[in-house]
Design an enzyme around this catalytic site. Structure first.
Site, PDB file in Angstrom:
ATOM      1  CG  HIS A  79     -35.271  89.786 -21.169  1.00 31.45           C
ATOM      2  ND1 HIS A  79     -34.188  89.631 -20.062  1.00 31.45           N
ATOM      3  CD2 HIS A  79     -34.592  90.439 -21.879  1.00 31.45           C
ATOM      4  CE1 HIS A  79     -33.115  89.874 -21.120  1.00 31.45           C
ATOM      5  NE2 HIS A  79     -33.170  90.343 -22.473  1.00 31.45           N
ATOM      6  CG  MET A 129     -33.461  87.297 -24.007  1.00 34.24           C
ATOM      7  SD  MET A 129     -32.618  86.428 -22.074  1.00 34.24           S
ATOM      8  CE  MET A 129     -34.861  86.302 -21.266  1.00 34.24           C
ATOM      9  CG  ASP A 164     -35.262  86.353 -17.602  1.00 34.51           C
ATOM     10  OD1 ASP A 164     -35.251  87.368 -18.220  1.00 34.51           O
ATOM     11  OD2 ASP A 164     -35.333  85.920 -17.291  1.00 34.51           O
ATOM     12  CG  HIS A 210     -36.734  89.929 -15.463  1.00 35.96           C
ATOM     13  ND1 HIS A 210     -36.535  91.737 -16.559  1.00 35.96           N
ATOM     14  CD2 HIS A 210     -35.711  89.346 -16.202  1.00 35.96           C
ATOM     15  CE1 HIS A 210     -35.398  91.051 -17.328  1.00 35.96           C
ATOM     16  NE2 HIS A 210     -35.134  89.620 -17.060  1.00 35.96           N
ATOM     17  CG  MET A 216     -27.827  90.844 -21.590  1.00 37.25           C
ATOM     18  SD  MET A 216     -29.533  90.074 -20.614  1.00 37.25           S
ATOM     19  CE  MET A 216     -28.416  88.717 -19.769  1.00 37.25           C
ATOM     20  CB  SER A 257     -34.525  86.806 -12.967  1.00 35.47           C
ATOM     21  OG  SER A 257     -35.434  85.963 -14.203  1.00 35.47           O
ATOM     22  CG  ASP A 285     -31.508  90.378 -17.145  1.00 33.85           C
ATOM     23  OD1 ASP A 285     -31.126  89.931 -15.886  1.00 33.85           O
ATOM     24  OD2 ASP A 285     -32.003  90.275 -18.296  1.00 33.85           O
ATOM     25  CG  MET A 331     -35.152  82.451 -22.370  1.00 30.19           C
ATOM     26  SD  MET A 331     -34.200  82.043 -21.706  1.00 30.19           S
ATOM     27  CE  MET A 331     -32.977  83.353 -19.821  1.00 30.19           C
TER      28      MET A 331
HETATM   29  C1  DX5 Z   1     -30.033  85.452 -18.170  1.00 26.17           C
HETATM   30  C2  DX5 Z   1     -31.326  86.073 -17.944  1.00 26.17           C
HETATM   31  C3  DX5 Z   1     -31.622  86.784 -16.382  1.00 26.17           C
HETATM   32  C4  DX5 Z   1     -31.491  85.999 -15.817  1.00 26.17           C
HETATM   33  C5  DX5 Z   1     -30.106  86.418 -14.174  1.00 26.17           C
HETATM   34  O1  DX5 Z   1     -30.492  85.409 -19.665  1.00 26.17           O
HETATM   35  O2  DX5 Z   1     -32.226  87.555 -18.987  1.00 26.17           O
HETATM   36  O3  DX5 Z   1     -32.950  87.858 -16.088  1.00 26.17           O
HETATM   37  O4  DX5 Z   1     -32.578  85.579 -15.262  1.00 26.17           O
HETATM   38  O5  DX5 Z   1     -30.464  85.448 -13.566  1.00 26.17           O
HETATM   39  P1  DX5 Z   1     -29.197  85.552 -12.333  1.00 26.17           P
HETATM   40  O6  DX5 Z   1     -29.759  87.201 -11.450  1.00 26.17           O
HETATM   41  O7  DX5 Z   1     -29.379  84.850 -11.561  1.00 26.17           O
HETATM   42  O8  DX5 Z   1     -27.518  86.065 -12.640  1.00 26.17           O
HETATM   43 ZN    ZN Z   2     -33.769  88.654 -18.378  1.00 21.73          ZN
END
Ligand code: DX5
Ligand code: ZN
Length: 222
Positions: free
Chosen positions: A65, A67, A34, A32, A136, A8, A174, A36
């Site tokens: 991903h 969110m 993220d 990956h 998750m 990520s 994740d 948000m």
């Molecule tokens: C959290 C994200 C993850 C995050 C994971 O909401 O979806 O992808 O980056 O980070 P680590 O591996 O540090 O928990």
């Molecule tokens: Zn993620």
């Protein structure tokens, strides 16, 4: 299927994304990303323009991903832009089947994500609509959180549901995935592992990825 690692970039340097993606190009399977929106989760990261820019600099496929609220409106655009995989959240989608089909129609793998407290049991009938189920293992929103053991039985159950239908659905975990937790996830049935801080917080990210993969493969029993 062999274990796949999807580092990520939430834990990468946002001002040096192309460089940080290049250093994992030979060891990772996916990147990956993220996305948000500060509504579905209490954090704001990046959106389509950054994904489009990153696509030009990444040798690896992007695993987006989302969110975000209203993924039905936004998700197909990530697939059309060229993302290899686009995951929407079950808690946010109003028309998940239509959106998952639109993602596939645009040529990407379609993923469905569920938060730690969302059961998977209601989704068995739509497993045929997806290419990946994302479980998750922390509450979404931030990197570097502690792995939630409480999700392990759900990983097991999700693998059973997929197996019972004999579907080629990947099972991604994740959040909090590290050298300490990856074996438990693999043993329970996960086959795609997102790791942010465990990769980008390491001295040598490429080496960290290789080690995570080795551990996951050694623990894959199902
Ligand atoms: C959290 C994200 C993850 C995050 C994971 O909401 O979806 O992808 O980056 O980070 P680590 O591996 O540090 O928990
Ligand atoms: Zn993620």
């Amino acid at each position: 299927m062999a274990a796949q690692i999807s580092p990520s970039i939430l834990s990468a340097d946002f001002a040096r994304l192309a460089e940080d993606v290049a250093i994992i190009a030979d060891s990772a399977d996916w990147v990956h990303v993220d996305v948000m929106d500060n509504h579905f989760v209490p954090n704001l990261t990046l959106g389509l323009p950054v994904v489009e820019a990153l696509l030009k600099h990444s040798a690896l496929p992007l695993d987006c991903h989302l969110m975000i609220e209203d993924p039905d409106r936004w998700a197909p655009q990530y697939a059309e832009a060229g993302a290899g995989s686009v995951t929407i959240h079950a808690e946010a989608a109003k028309a998940p089947i239509r959106t998952l089909r639109a993602i596939r129609a645009a040529g990407a793998r379609a993923g469905l994500g569920v938060n730690p407290a969302t059961p998977v049991d209601g989704f068995e009938d739509i497993l045929g609509e997806i290419d990946m189920l994302l479980l998750m293992t922390v509450e979404p929103g931030f990197g570097g959180q502690k792995f939630l053991d409480v999700v392990l039985p759900k990983i097991r159950r999700a693998r059973e549901l997929i197996k019972a239908r004999d579907l080629p659905v990947w099972l991604q975990v994740d959040g909090g995935v590290s050298a300490e937790t990856i074996e438990r996830c693999a043993e329970a049935g996960a086959d795609v592992f997102v790791a942010g801080s465990a990769v980008y917080g390491a001295e040598d990210p490429a080496e960290a990825i290789r080690k995570l993969k080795e551990r996951a493969e050694a623990a894959t029993a199902w």
